[in-house]
Design a protein around this motif. Structure first.
Motif, mmCIF file in Angstrom:
data_model
loop_
_atom_site.group_PDB
_atom_site.id
_atom_site.type_symbol
_atom_site.label_atom_id
_atom_site.label_comp_id
_atom_site.label_asym_id
_atom_site.label_seq_id
_atom_site.Cartn_x
_atom_site.Cartn_y
_atom_site.Cartn_z
ATOM 1 N N ASN A 133 40.521 41.575 37.425
ATOM 2 C CA ASN A 133 39.913 42.801 37.942
ATOM 3 C C ASN A 133 39.023 43.464 36.893
ATOM 4 O O ASN A 133 37.937 43.943 37.218
ATOM 5 N N LEU A 182 36.465 48.190 44.209
ATOM 6 C CA LEU A 182 37.668 47.392 44.434
ATOM 7 C C LEU A 182 38.246 46.852 43.127
ATOM 8 O O LEU A 182 39.467 46.867 42.935
ATOM 9 N N VAL A 197 39.951 49.785 41.384
ATOM 10 C CA VAL A 197 41.209 50.113 42.061
ATOM 11 C C VAL A 197 42.255 49.044 41.746
ATOM 12 O O VAL A 197 43.439 49.353 41.556
ATOM 13 N N GLY A 198 41.833 47.780 41.651
ATOM 14 C CA GLY A 198 42.755 46.703 41.275
ATOM 15 C C GLY A 198 43.355 46.917 39.898
ATOM 16 O O GLY A 198 44.552 46.716 39.693
ATOM 17 N N SER A 250 46.699 44.822 44.070
ATOM 18 C CA SER A 250 45.727 44.521 43.020
ATOM 19 C C SER A 250 45.039 43.182 43.281
ATOM 20 O O SER A 250 43.825 43.057 43.133
ATOM 21 N N CYS A 283 42.606 43.574 46.046
ATOM 22 C CA CYS A 283 41.387 44.221 45.546
ATOM 23 C C CYS A 283 40.485 43.211 44.846
ATOM 24 O O CYS A 283 39.259 43.246 45.003
#
Length: 155
Positions: A45, A74, A77-78, A138, A141
């Motif tokens: 991420n 995304l 957020v992950g 996660s 995401c």
């Protein structure tokens, strides 16, 4: 082979020793792979966020792609979900240790029995769905960020 209660004491000790060794091995494997999974989620991420930021900063045209912005969101957020999962796990483990230390103190001072010490420890050591929700969120995401980034690039 006879049931455990019918074995002679030396055979029981051998089996208990084997069980303890296997439990230790399985615990270490679970711990190791849990740590690897969280590291993987953090790196993928974070890497996705860095790559997307680099892409967005490369040109004005790229900055106007909504898919790239969604991908960045995304990925961030992950990373956030990895942080929540790590913090949740730390606080859970810390709570287990503190409660166990308190129970052991009570046991050593004859305030509770051995059975209660173990029963209380077993009650506290239960898993819950949040142990899985944040890491899988996660990962979702990361997948969503990859898809959004690919759409932004190729559509």
């Amino acid at each position: 082979m006879e049931n455990f209660s019918k074995l002679d004491p030396s055979m029981r000790n051998n089996f208990v020793s084997h069980i303890n060794q296997r439990w230790r091995q399985l615990y270490e494997l679970e711990k190791e792979w849990g740590e690897k999974a969280l590291r993987y989620l953090l790196f993928t991420n974070s890497g996705g966020a860095i790559a997307t930021l680099s892409f967005l900063g490369a040109s004005e045209k790229a900055f106007n792609l909504s898919g790239a912005k969604i991908a960045l969101l995304l990925f961030v957020v992950g990373v956030f979900f990895v942080g929540i999962s790590t913090a949740k796990t730390y606080h859970h483990m810390s709570g287990l240790l503190k409660a166990y230390k308190q129970d052991v103190y009570q046991y050593f001072n004859d305030k509770i029995a051995w059975e209660r010490l173990n029963d209380e420890d077993s009650k506290r050591a239960k898993e819950n769905c949040w142990d899985y929700v944040f890491p899988y969120a996660s990962f979702a995401c990361f997948i969503g960020g990859c898809i959004a980034g690919a759409v932004a690039l190729f559509v």
